[in-house]
Design an enzyme around this catalytic site. Sequence first.
Site, PDB file in Angstrom:
ATOM      1  N   ARG A 132     -33.492 -26.951  19.029  1.00 59.73           N
ATOM      2  CA  ARG A 132     -33.449 -25.593  19.594  1.00 59.73           C
ATOM      3  C   ARG A 132     -32.014 -25.121  19.781  1.00 59.73           C
ATOM      4  O   ARG A 132     -31.708 -23.951  19.529  1.00 59.73           O
ATOM      5  CB  ARG A 132     -34.208 -25.550  20.914  1.00 59.73           C
ATOM      6  N   LYS A 234     -31.756 -19.982  24.065  1.00 60.41           N
ATOM      7  CA  LYS A 234     -31.262 -20.144  25.432  1.00 60.41           C
ATOM      8  C   LYS A 234     -29.794 -19.722  25.523  1.00 60.41           C
ATOM      9  O   LYS A 234     -28.895 -20.520  25.809  1.00 60.41           O
ATOM     10  CB  LYS A 234     -31.457 -21.582  25.905  1.00 60.41           C
ATOM     11  N   GLU A 270     -42.893 -13.592  29.475  1.00 57.52           N
ATOM     12  CA  GLU A 270     -42.668 -14.867  30.139  1.00 57.52           C
ATOM     13  C   GLU A 270     -42.110 -14.653  31.533  1.00 57.52           C
ATOM     14  O   GLU A 270     -41.703 -13.554  31.902  1.00 57.52           O
ATOM     15  CB  GLU A 270     -41.718 -15.755  29.325  1.00 57.52           C
TER      16      GLU A 270
END
Length: 387
Positions: A132, A234, A270
């Site tokens: 990721r 992120k 989210e």
Amino acid sequence: MALRCLSQSSSTTFSYLSKICGFRMHGTKAAVSVVEEHVSKMVGTGREDEEYADVDWDNLGFSLVRTDYMFATRSCREGNFEQGCLSRYGNIELNPAAGILNYGQGLIEGMKAYRGEDGRVLLFRPELNAVRMKKGAERMCMHSPSVQQFIEGVKQTVLANRRWVPPPGKGSLYLRPLLFGSGASLGLSAASEFTFLVFGSPVQNYFKEGTSALNLYVEEVIPRAYLGGSGGVKSISNYGPVLEVMRRAKARGFSDVLYLDAETKKNMEEVSASNIFLVKGNTIVTPATNGTILGGITRKSVIEIAIDLGYKVEERVVPVEELKEAEEVFCTGTATGVASVGSITFQNTRTEYKVGDGLVTQQLRSILVGIQTGSIQDTKNWVLEID
């Protein structure tokens, strides 16, 4: 020199290590092997031999705790990362002339190390965090460490801070891999070099006996991410609006915020730092990752566990009106694990959900925690033993 590993220790061993890390970051493989040899000797001496740090493990909390060591490495101009080194926690010096976090060029990851009942120290699916970060780096025009370099940096950090991994059942060592632009630059341009750090702090279990379920507030004004942006990775810059919205929500007595999509403001996306799931009978529904929703590692794992248990899992667009149809709601994330949601307030209407034992949420949480801590057989090879 953009990065130096410094030491406040007076020991000959660490002084020697410090000099190598500080002045030979571009050194030869021979120098690297010397670093590794001295790291292993250093970590195995002195107070690091203690089984546990002097901590009140029953009242750990979530505040940052200063541990012993952190790991650091940086990229050279070709984009490859050098062999990293350990430094006393906090003793990383960055050149003040460097363009740190160049125009938001910063990525974070979150992961945990657990201590099993048999004393083993375990990491949960670290390769997914590494992948990721690499995907995020590609999207942000950054150099990133390889998957193997990422995992090795995390492993070294855990081994050097082993005494800070809480006893079984008392919590975990929360690890924060951090990648950011550290090369000097002018104007809107990518950094010339990047620094990769890993540090950790022990934290208590998010959900333990007596912990209240989350009560969420639906944010209708400020979206968390836009299509075409960096919402699905992120990126540090993503959390600016989140902090302000959370501050307002907590001032009103809510524990977290549920965001809607930026385009229509009609569909759930989210929670601030976790994914959301709705339970409706034998069906579990969660918003699909479409470029603005982070593909959480806990999310992915819970979906796989739920399917194995015979539940139907739907990853799709989820209108906010479906909140009224759910029997249970839960959130997933590295920090929260599988967190029960007790209520959600939308347009001044509060909807409450089932919480407690014998429910789907509790079933999924128990299995996930069992795998992470080694008390349930890991048939999927999700857990990496550090020792």
